[in-house]
Design an enzyme around this catalytic site. Structure first.
Site, short mmCIF file in Angstrom:
data_model
loop_
_atom_site.label_atom_id
_atom_site.label_comp_id
_atom_site.label_asym_id
_atom_site.label_seq_id
_atom_site.Cartn_x
_atom_site.Cartn_y
_atom_site.Cartn_z
CE1 TYR A 101 -42.66 39.50 103.85
CE2 TYR A 101 -44.32 37.78 104.00
CZ TYR A 101 -43.01 38.18 104.09
OH TYR A 101 -42.05 37.27 104.42
CD GLU A 189 -39.42 38.85 103.16
OE1 GLU A 189 -39.49 38.18 104.20
OE2 GLU A 189 -38.75 39.89 103.08
#
Ligand code: GDP
Ligand code: MN
Length: 377
Positions: A101, A189
């Protein structure tokens, strides 16, 4: 403003972020054609403005064009968390060894942007943050200094990213941060950033939220706005240039000044009502704006009563009164309206309202109590 994964990937690609080869399709036949062109195993991904599409069945692998067409026909039209899938992204599937992530968002409390890195990618970061917050490395970015390379390495190492992948991941973070700043994101993201079996890194998913207040600086991004997926009344308010937020209750609220309107919402709650909306008509609002606002608030079928709370400063009371009367003529008003007018030309305003069936009030508390009583009667 939220944009779709395929749009976010197009943006990241411009910053040099490696993304899988692919294209977007609106029909199963288009999906097949894209899969044919790719000529390898593909992944077919629903394009909706929510996360967790994988779990919801909105992401499927296909080993040939036939299968791609078939899974696309399953996914297109599917309902995911209340949103209908109208497009799918068909792209080369990647051979996943690890899922990481990477994210940058604004931490309002710290007044800084926040870099987050985790080796527990692939699943919702909110979930990770809740159950195992220690798995997320966080670094605040000093706006005057920017994101330094040692900070990126520090975050990647403390998150436990494979050592062999760190140099590559630094390049992703640089690009992510540049894109985040350039296009005024509130969130950028990559989840998952995939480390493939071959040892390369690729952005398998991409998410970008853009600060609405900065959109005027990015006319090229306006094409991404998809009002169809927002609340229809909020979308209409946006077109009319009104600051409106739908709240779901029954008492419509219109006022001038955000603070005054928020105070009014509290008063309505205290009086036992549920506000239908927030609507700030701003300072210096003329009759036309007021009429426009009235029409908009009443387009919400839940509204059983409406409260105007106007503090006359630049906005003159008589102007507002004329606006309310004009607006009430334009729309078919079936609900009671309470008007609290004070400040500049309030008396003139109240005088104008006397000839109508609008209910006057002197104070906010009185106005809230009156509208709640009339609306829920
Ligand atoms: P989200 O669930 O809406 O965030 O959608 P993602 O794009 O993040 O996909 C969710 C999951 O689907 C990923 O974490 C992967 O496990 C899987 N996935 C996505 N793309 C691929 C792919 O190309 N190959 C494989 N094997 N799995 C994929
Ligand atoms: Mn994802």
């Amino acid at each position: 403003m939220k944009i779709h994964e395929y749009q976010a990937k197009q943006i990241f690609a411009r910053y040099g972020v490696p993304i899988p080869a692919g294209d977007v399709a609106s029909t199963p036949a288009e999906a097949r054609a894209i899969a044919e062109k790719i000529g390898k195993r593909v992944v077919v991904k629903s394009q909706v403005h929510v996360g967790g599409r994988g779990k919801a069945g909105g992401i499927k692998l296909a080993s040939n064009p036939d299968e791609a067409e078939q899974v696309a026909s399953q996914i297109l039209g599917m309902d995911i968390k209340g949103l209908t899938v109208e497009k799918v992204l068909v792209e080369e599937a990647c051979n996943i060894a690890q899922e990481y992530y990477l994210g940058i968002t604004l931490d309002r409390a710290a007044q800084k942007n926040l870099l987050m890195v985790s080796a527990a990618g692939g699943i919702d970061i909110e979930e990770v943050a809740e159950s195992t917050p220690e798995k997320i490395a966080r670094i605040h970015i000093d706006p005057a200094v920017g994101l330094r390379e040692y900070q990126m390495r520090q975050a990647l190492f403390s998150a436990g990213i494979e050592r062999t992948a760190v140099n590559g991941a630094v390049k992703f973070l640089k690009a992510l941060y540049k894109a985040y700043l350039d296009i005024d994101c509130s969130l950028a993201e990559i989840n998952p950033l995939v480390l493939t079996g071959e040892g390369t890194l690729i952005a398998a998913d991409a998410k970008i939220n853009i600060d609405d207040n900065a959109l005027y600086r990015h006319p090229d991004l306006a094409q991404f706005a998809e009002e169809g997926e927002d609340d229809p009344i909020e979308a209409e308010a946006h077109r009319r240039g009104l600051q409106y937020v739908r709240l779901g209750g029954e008492i419509g609220v219109i006022g001038n000044g955000a603070g005054l309107v928020m105070g009014t919402l509290d008063e309505v709650k205290d009086a036992g009502g549920a506000p239908a909306n927030f609507l700030d008509i701003g300072g210096g609002a003329k009759a036309e704006v007021v009429a426009n606002a009235l029409d908009l608030v009443l387009s919400d079928p839940n509204v059983k009563g409406l409260l105007f709370n106007i503090f006359g400063g630049i906005t003159r009371g008589d102007e507002v009164a004329r606006g309310i009367i004009e607006g009430a003529k334009r729309v078919d008003v079936k609900v009671p309206i309470v008007v609290r007018l004070t400040g500049t030309n309030a008396e003139e305003g109240r005088e104008i309202l006397k000839s109508t069936d609008l209910v006057p009030a002197e104070t906010m508390q009185e106005a809230a109590a009156k509208i709640v009583e009339l609306a829920y009667r």
